[in-house]
Scaffold this motif. Sequence first.
Motif, PDB file in Angstrom:
ATOM      1  N   LEU A  84      69.465  20.174 -14.056  1.00  0.00           N
ATOM      2  CA  LEU A  84      69.499  18.749 -13.734  1.00  0.00           C
ATOM      3  C   LEU A  84      69.521  18.568 -12.225  1.00  0.00           C
ATOM      4  N   PRO A  85      68.446  18.044 -11.627  1.00  0.00           N
ATOM      5  CA  PRO A  85      68.432  17.805 -10.179  1.00  0.00           C
ATOM      6  C   PRO A  85      68.994  16.424  -9.850  1.00  0.00           C
ATOM      7  N   LEU A  86      69.818  16.368  -8.826  1.00  0.00           N
ATOM      8  CA  LEU A  86      70.338  15.113  -8.292  1.00  0.00           C
ATOM      9  C   LEU A  86      69.958  15.072  -6.817  1.00  0.00           C
ATOM     10  N   LEU A  87      69.302  14.019  -6.406  1.00  0.00           N
ATOM     11  CA  LEU A  87      68.736  13.980  -5.065  1.00  0.00           C
ATOM     12  C   LEU A  87      69.808  13.880  -3.992  1.00  0.00           C
ATOM     13  N   ALA A  88      69.624  14.649  -2.920  1.00  0.00           N
ATOM     14  CA  ALA A  88      70.502  14.559  -1.766  1.00  0.00           C
ATOM     15  C   ALA A  88      70.254  13.240  -1.033  1.00  0.00           C
ATOM     16  N   SER A  89      71.215  12.840  -0.217  1.00  0.00           N
ATOM     17  CA  SER A  89      71.105  11.548   0.463  1.00  0.00           C
ATOM     18  C   SER A  89      69.923  11.478   1.412  1.00  0.00           C
ATOM     19  N   ASP A  90      69.485  12.644   1.929  1.00  0.00           N
ATOM     20  CA  ASP A  90      68.351  12.658   2.861  1.00  0.00           C
ATOM     21  C   ASP A  90      67.076  13.187   2.219  1.00  0.00           C
ATOM     22  N   SER A  91      67.041  13.226   0.899  1.00  0.00           N
ATOM     23  CA  SER A  91      65.842  13.706   0.216  1.00  0.00           C
ATOM     24  C   SER A  91      64.696  12.718   0.394  1.00  0.00           C
ATOM     25  N   PRO A  92      63.485  13.189   0.664  1.00  0.00           N
ATOM     26  CA  PRO A  92      62.343  12.271   0.765  1.00  0.00           C
ATOM     27  C   PRO A  92      62.013  11.604  -0.569  1.00  0.00           C
ATOM     28  N   MET A  93      62.474  12.182  -1.680  1.00  0.00           N
ATOM     29  CA  MET A  93      62.240  11.568  -2.984  1.00  0.00           C
ATOM     30  C   MET A  93      63.087  10.318  -3.184  1.00  0.00           C
ATOM     31  N   ARG A  94      64.163  10.196  -2.391  1.00  0.00           N
ATOM     32  CA  ARG A  94      65.086   9.079  -2.552  1.00  0.00           C
ATOM     33  C   ARG A  94      64.568   7.801  -1.905  1.00  0.00           C
ATOM     34  N   LYS A  95      63.424   7.863  -1.264  1.00  0.00           N
ATOM     35  CA  LYS A  95      62.882   6.723  -0.553  1.00  0.00           C
ATOM     36  C   LYS A  95      62.846   5.483  -1.453  1.00  0.00           C
ATOM     37  N   SER A  96      63.450   4.412  -1.008  1.00  0.00           N
ATOM     38  CA  SER A  96      63.494   3.197  -1.827  1.00  0.00           C
ATOM     39  C   SER A  96      63.247   1.983  -0.929  1.00  0.00           C
ATOM     40  N   TYR A  97      62.899   0.890  -1.562  1.00  0.00           N
ATOM     41  CA  TYR A  97      62.570  -0.330  -0.843  1.00  0.00           C
ATOM     42  C   TYR A  97      63.344  -1.484  -1.460  1.00  0.00           C
ATOM     43  N   PRO A  98      64.087  -2.218  -0.637  1.00  0.00           N
ATOM     44  CA  PRO A  98      64.945  -3.294  -1.152  1.00  0.00           C
ATOM     45  C   PRO A  98      64.161  -4.285  -1.997  1.00  0.00           C
ATOM     46  N   GLY A  99      64.711  -4.563  -3.159  1.00  0.00           N
ATOM     47  CA  GLY A  99      64.114  -5.562  -4.030  1.00  0.00           C
ATOM     48  C   GLY A  99      62.998  -5.065  -4.911  1.00  0.00           C
ATOM     49  N   ASN A 100      62.405  -3.897  -4.611  1.00  0.00           N
ATOM     50  CA  ASN A 100      61.295  -3.416  -5.422  1.00  0.00           C
ATOM     51  C   ASN A 100      61.785  -2.824  -6.730  1.00  0.00           C
ATOM     52  N   GLN A 101      61.171  -3.225  -7.836  1.00  0.00           N
ATOM     53  CA  GLN A 101      61.510  -2.704  -9.155  1.00  0.00           C
ATOM     54  C   GLN A 101      60.337  -1.954  -9.788  1.00  0.00           C
ATOM     55  N   GLY A 102      59.309  -1.707  -9.018  1.00  0.00           N
ATOM     56  CA  GLY A 102      58.097  -1.159  -9.600  1.00  0.00           C
ATOM     57  C   GLY A 102      58.032   0.350  -9.671  1.00  0.00           C
ATOM     58  N   GLN A 103      58.931   1.061  -8.966  1.00  0.00           N
ATOM     59  CA  GLN A 103      58.857   2.523  -9.002  1.00  0.00           C
ATOM     60  C   GLN A 103      59.474   3.028 -10.292  1.00  0.00           C
ATOM     61  N   VAL A 104      58.637   3.432 -11.211  1.00  0.00           N
ATOM     62  CA  VAL A 104      59.084   3.828 -12.551  1.00  0.00           C
ATOM     63  C   VAL A 104      59.807   5.170 -12.504  1.00  0.00           C
ATOM     64  N   ILE A 105      59.274   6.144 -11.769  1.00  0.00           N
ATOM     65  CA  ILE A 105      59.847   7.485 -11.681  1.00  0.00           C
ATOM     66  C   ILE A 105      60.420   7.673 -10.275  1.00  0.00           C
ATOM     67  N   GLU A 106      61.730   7.895 -10.185  1.00  0.00           N
ATOM     68  CA  GLU A 106      62.381   8.024  -8.886  1.00  0.00           C
ATOM     69  C   GLU A 106      63.075   9.366  -8.702  1.00  0.00           C
ATOM     70  N   ASN A 107      63.135  10.186  -9.738  1.00  0.00           N
ATOM     71  CA  ASN A 107      63.894  11.428  -9.672  1.00  0.00           C
ATOM     72  C   ASN A 107      62.994  12.650  -9.788  1.00  0.00           C
ATOM     73  N   ALA A 108      63.553  13.792  -9.393  1.00  0.00           N
ATOM     74  CA  ALA A 108      62.846  15.060  -9.546  1.00  0.00           C
ATOM     75  C   ALA A 108      62.845  15.463 -11.027  1.00  0.00           C
ATOM     76  N   PRO A 109      61.940  16.347 -11.438  1.00  0.00           N
ATOM     77  CA  PRO A 109      61.869  16.735 -12.854  1.00  0.00           C
ATOM     78  C   PRO A 109      63.100  17.516 -13.313  1.00  0.00           C
ATOM     79  N   MET A 110      63.523  17.241 -14.534  1.00  0.00           N
ATOM     80  CA  MET A 110      64.531  18.061 -15.205  1.00  0.00           C
ATOM     81  C   MET A 110      63.821  19.219 -15.896  1.00  0.00           C
TER      82      MET A 110
END
Length: 510
Positions: A271-297
């Motif tokens: 089970l991967p949990l993203l670090a605070s500085d992971s590039p995968m953690r990139k998010s945008y305020p108010g956006n709900q369109g990113q369906v997949i936000e995590n690394a693969p299990m």
Amino acid sequence: MAISLPVLSANAAEYTDLLDAADDFDDFDKDTYNPFDFNLEPSFQYDISSAKISREAPCVPNRADYAGQPGVMNNPRLVEGQGRCSTPEMVYNREMDYEYSQSTLNLALRAGLYKDLELRIDVPFVIGSSATLKYADGVDAANSSVDPSNDRVNADARNVFTRGNPNDVNLRELDGFSMYRYFDLANEGSTYERSGFADPTIGLAWAPFNDQRDDTKATLLIGMDYTMPIAPIKRADNDAVGQGQHMLHWKLASSRQFDWINPYFGLEYFLPLLASDSPMRKSYPGNQGQVIENAPMRGDITIGTEFIPFEDAETGARYAIDLRFTMGYVSEGRDYTPLFDHLANSQCNRKTLGDVMPQFDTNGNLTNPADVACAWIVQEPGNASPNAAYDLSTTSKSTPFQTDGLMTVEDYATFAGQLGVYLQPTEYFQIKALVALKHRQEHFLTNSRTGRDADDALEVTPDDTVDLTGPDAALERNPVYNATFDSSGNRFRVQEYNTWSFLVNAALQF
């Protein structure tokens, strides 16, 4: 005629073996008392991978049947012919060959804490890794959809854009352009190297049952490992190898020795949990369109058997041959792919909207074909810096765009086989040699969704669709969706993805 084999003392398979401490086996015999166990295990591993990367393309049996459909006729990757399809469908065109190698030195420290409870620490160092992409056989700048020639870029631009149009008009015509150069394949520089410390792992494992302690029961192991994201994370601007993930790994395994064979079985979950500085953690305020936000299990099922031709309980000598098969499943997720280094280091990074707009000379030819070929970089909202750009018509012409190289990868299965030889001449020293082959089922490397419809109460214009333009795009469009390679018909797919691994391990046992 029956062959009589010696009955060997029970011992856990390497897959379930643990160090122990403060162990007298409940017989209070000083000769068998073991105050502690400690192993120092250096190992060297070499991995070499190869794969074929193809791309979706529309196929029609006869182009003439679609003469009135410009969407079909103008597609530069259209495939025609009964040999590829008998009805209109998507086919895969082989584009690139992928090669990867990595040499890793790992130092493992294992310590028995009490009875069948073990602490393990792994500190890996990647001596070097090399990722290479090159044209597949029969592919070059004249027919590649990844690195086309400037002549092809110029020809497509002349068909799409009208010389003299202002940029706002060219923006509206941009969707009709498709001759993109994602990265360089034709010249040197298509190989990228990385090295350095990888993320260390610390783990605990416990055997509530042990067939050496109680030969009426099978050995049962329960373990958990934690990989700490403290190594520098691999990005476009470095040669680091860290993953940027807190990786939790659970293992449940069992083995039981019968004379000279020791079969075992195991279940593992990562089970991967993203670090605070992971590039995968990139998010945008108010956006709900990113369906997949995590690394693969990941989950694995392992079955195997050790064959023990010789074992001496008094001297600790033991020799074994290990045959193992593992079947796994990797979920959909944001991940590093065979395209990562080349996209992250693409010459298109840091291009602006003004850069990729076509500029023509008096003869109607592009004066900036290399820039226009990079127009794909502005088609992904999340590439804009510092904020996502959902509406290019309102975006500054000087805003830089840069991809992080990460992709949303389709889920897939894995299959692996391993052959191991364990040589232990004394109880104080062991050497292992392993060879393994892992196959990854073919899957899409670029598989982002367009977005996700938000609640009507949040939308400026309530509807049941995902808005890719307009006032609701910033709410619903996936910021990491790029229509040039994530949309159906444009996706990249990896096939025949195999990895050979070779490992040599020495264990100094105290």
